[in-house]
Every structure is written in structure tokens, then in C-alpha cells.
Write an enzyme that holds these catalytic residues in place. Structure first.
Site, mmCIF file in Angstrom:
data_model
loop_
_atom_site.group_PDB
_atom_site.id
_atom_site.type_symbol
_atom_site.label_atom_id
_atom_site.label_comp_id
_atom_site.label_asym_id
_atom_site.label_seq_id
_atom_site.Cartn_x
_atom_site.Cartn_y
_atom_site.Cartn_z
ATOM 1 N N GLY A 148 0.842 -1.197 0.000
ATOM 2 C CA GLY A 148 0.000 0.000 0.000
ATOM 3 C C GLY A 148 0.872 1.240 0.000
ATOM 4 O O GLY A 148 2.094 1.162 0.203
ATOM 5 N N SER A 188 2.622 4.828 1.013
ATOM 6 C CA SER A 188 3.224 5.361 2.235
ATOM 7 C C SER A 188 2.134 6.090 3.015
ATOM 8 O O SER A 188 1.396 6.904 2.451
ATOM 9 C CB SER A 188 4.353 6.334 1.864
ATOM 10 O OG SER A 188 4.924 6.882 3.019
ATOM 11 N N SER A 215 -0.438 4.550 4.408
ATOM 12 C CA SER A 215 -1.713 3.829 4.334
ATOM 13 C C SER A 215 -1.940 2.913 5.538
ATOM 14 O O SER A 215 -3.015 2.336 5.684
ATOM 15 C CB SER A 215 -1.795 3.025 3.038
ATOM 16 O OG SER A 215 -0.795 2.016 3.013
ATOM 17 N N LYS A 243 0.463 0.366 6.728
ATOM 18 C CA LYS A 243 1.201 -0.904 6.723
ATOM 19 C C LYS A 243 2.000 -1.120 8.004
ATOM 20 O O LYS A 243 1.893 -2.171 8.638
ATOM 21 C CB LYS A 243 2.192 -0.956 5.548
ATOM 22 C CG LYS A 243 1.588 -0.903 4.171
ATOM 23 C CD LYS A 243 2.658 -0.985 3.096
ATOM 24 C CE LYS A 243 3.721 0.082 3.187
ATOM 25 N NZ LYS A 243 3.223 1.463 3.032
ATOM 26 N N SER A 279 6.085 -1.968 -1.812
ATOM 27 C CA SER A 279 6.090 -2.964 -2.898
ATOM 28 C C SER A 279 5.103 -2.582 -4.001
ATOM 29 O O SER A 279 4.072 -3.231 -4.186
ATOM 30 C CB SER A 279 5.828 -4.380 -2.360
ATOM 31 O OG SER A 279 4.769 -4.456 -1.431
#
Lengths: 204, 204
Positions: free
Chosen positions: A34, A36, A38, A40, A108
Site C-alpha cells: 500500500g 506510504s 496507508s 502498513k 512494494s
């Protein structure tokens, strides 16, 4: 098989299956992807803690322990991003073989790179978790002040702004982090792991 | 800190210490070094099996799961050998952080590269095991037929023959594999781990 044609080996006498039996849960690679900001990192940290509390052998790979270690000789060109994800995928595979539930938290951005990891791993080991959040909301949060640096020109290229982010088309789990809390996000993943028998429901 | 100055992170909320407590043993990296044919693979396979039987969370890194995976884009130049060992060291560090006793079985011919891994790891995590065996004896054994290929010219450069092997000067454990059996070698390592309280003597 790469460059090393003269490499032979002795097979391990402890199997992945035996490790999983010992641990009383399956191996898995829970792969967050996802933008930056978001969610994670925050959710993956909370997930690791929750898994550990449930006696799951777990480990989290993130920018800290990978970008500053194994992948410190990689930058952010498309080629280096690809190699970054490839190495993380290979380490995740070793950790899955070792019986761990590995949690990875990296942007990613490229679908092909994530799919390569999926195919590298044993079937069903890869669980793609998409932290869905609009760029607008990520920019408002900007927990690391990175979007601001992009807008001010201090960072030239940034995923979602002027470098591509390819959202997963069929992730195992989608977390709408604009509405879900961290706790609810973790619960959703734990529910998935129990429903698909990665972790032992009886232990919860 | 490498190329990634804009990487920040969330600290893990599960510590190495908590993992070790859960596992009831310390983390360690048992690093075998020695000539091809000196016994690294055979002894490391037997060691992994013995550790697993003692409820130790263990994993073995070797040519199979590393050279054909993570390090498949590396060859055998001094630079690539160095990067090979660096990456294995970094993965060992992650596995130690995850609470595992990692066993590595690579020639790892250069002292500087092994010392770099030692310094990369937390203090006392690195246990260097030197499988001492004369070149003559290794050539007689030649379990992989590699020395024969060197002598016939099929392999141009080979550690111990025409590429350097730098023996450790102060390894934690020396195994004279010309006289010790595999079982005795494993026992010697287990004794070391118990004596230095890496593994719980009461569990043995």
C-alpha cells in the site's frame, strides 16, 4: 539455478512440515502492500504483537531491519526496487521454511514483483494484504513528513505521486484503512488466518 | 545507513528477549567454516537434527537454500563471495532477532568477511566452528567430485587449491574432522551450547 553450477548440498533432515507441527501453526508470509501512510507499519506492528500473544512464532520484516541491513546496497531505481522485493521474498521463503509466520511491511509498488514472491513461495504461504487508502488521505496523515518533502521538491520521486503504485487486483485481504481502526484491521487478518487454518482456533 | 535516507520505521513491539524467553533458549548463529569436503554440511545437518530433537528452534542456511535463492545473482569473484557472506550474515541476524539458532554451512574463506558477520551480530550470538581438515584428506574424500574437476581443469579456481582459505585464528570451536566422528562433533557443539547457556541444560 543462477550462477553456481557447482553447488551441491545435503538435504535438511528437519522438514518444514515437522517445524509446523512443532509450532502448532502453519507457516505464512503476510505481505502488506500500500501507499506510504496507508497503515502498513502500524497495522503490521500490532499484528505481530497479537500473533505473538497467541503463541504464534512470528517475525516482521520492515524498512528498519531490511533496508538498513540486507538491502543497504540498494536504492530506489525500478531495478533496485525489484531486487529489494526479490530479496525480501527470498528471506520470507527461508523464514516460512523455518516455520515462521512472517509479516512484511513494504510499499512494494509493482504487481509483477509481488506476484514473483507469490510464485516463489510454497502454495498458500503468500497472503497479500492491501492497505487501501486514497492518496489524499495518505497525504493528510503524512506520518513521516515524506509527502511534504515531495511537494517541496526535497524528494524527487515518490510512489503514488510521480512514481507508479500498482494496486493488487486479487489480494487475499483488503483493509480499507480510511474507515477501519488498527484493532479492526488486525482482527480481520486474524479471522482470515483462523478461518483458513493457518493458526489453531483452539489456541485463541 | 546505506542509500535509503528517507526510510523511517515503527519499532517492533515484540523484542528479541521476549522471543528467547518464549523459546526457552538463546538465539545464536553457529557459523561453520572450512574447506570443501571438511565436513561442514554433514555435521551441520546432524546438528540441526539434534537441536530440533532438543526443542530448539533452529534453521540451517546452506548452498541449497541460499545460493539457489537469495544469492542466485552472485558468482565466485572475491567481490561476490564477500557479498554472499554479507547477505548470509544479514539473514542470520534477522533469524537471531527472530529467536532462532541458525546454523550456516559455507566455506566462507575470508577472515575479514567472517569477522564482519561477527561484528554485525549482537555480542555472543556468533559461534564460529572451524572444521579443520587437511587439503590432502579433503581431496581424498572429495564427496562432490569437485577436487577432481579442479585437477582436470573443469573448475578453474577452487578454495584451498588455487584460491585462498584463511583459517580462523580464534574460533569458538575447532573440530578436527580427520579424527572426530560426526556424532562426536555434534556432541562437542552441544556441550559448548549448554556450557555457555545458549540452550537449557535441563531440557537435554
Amino acid at each position: 539455478m543462477g550462477k553456481s553450477k557447482h553447488i551441491t548440498w545435503h538435504a535438511s533432515e528437519v522438514t518444514k512440515s515437522e517445524r509446523q507441527q512443532r509450532n502448532q501453526h502453519k507457516s505464512a508470509v503476510i505481505w502488506f502492500t500500500g501507499l506510504s501512510g496507508s497503515g502498513k507499519s502500524t497495522i503490521s506492528v500490532a499484528l505481530e504483537k497479537a500473533l505473538f500473544a497467541q503463541q504464534v512464532h512470528t517475525y516482521r520484516l520492515d524498512g528498519d531491519n531490511v533496508r538498513h541491513g540486507l538491502n543497504q546496497n540498494l536504492g530506489f531505481s525500478p531495478e533496485d526496487r525489484k531486487e529489494n522485493i526479490r530479496r525480501i521474498g527470498e528471506v520470507s521463503k527461508l523464514m516460512a521454511d523455518a516455520g515462521l509466520v512472517t509479516v512484511t511491511a513494504f510499499i512494494s509498488p509493482y504487481k509483477a514483483d509481488r506476484d514473483a514472491v507469490r510464485h516463489l513461495l510454497d502454495e498458500a504461504d503468500f497472503i497479500e494484504v492491501y492497505t487501501a487508502c486514497s492518496l489524499t488521505e495518505c497525504e493528510v496523515r503524512d506520518p513521516k513528513g515524506l509527502y511534504q518533502k515531495v511537494r517541496s521538491g526535497e524528494i524527487a520521486e515518490f510512489t503514488g505521486v510521480n512514481a507508479p503504485y500498482e494496486a493488487p487486483t486479487e489480494p487475499e485481504i483488503i483493509l480499507d484503512t480510511e474507515t477501519l481502526t488498527v484493532e479492526a484491521s488486525v482482527s480481520k487478518i486474524l479471522d482470515y488466518l483462523q478461518k483458513h487454518q493457518y493458526i489453531n482456533t483452539a489456541q485463541v
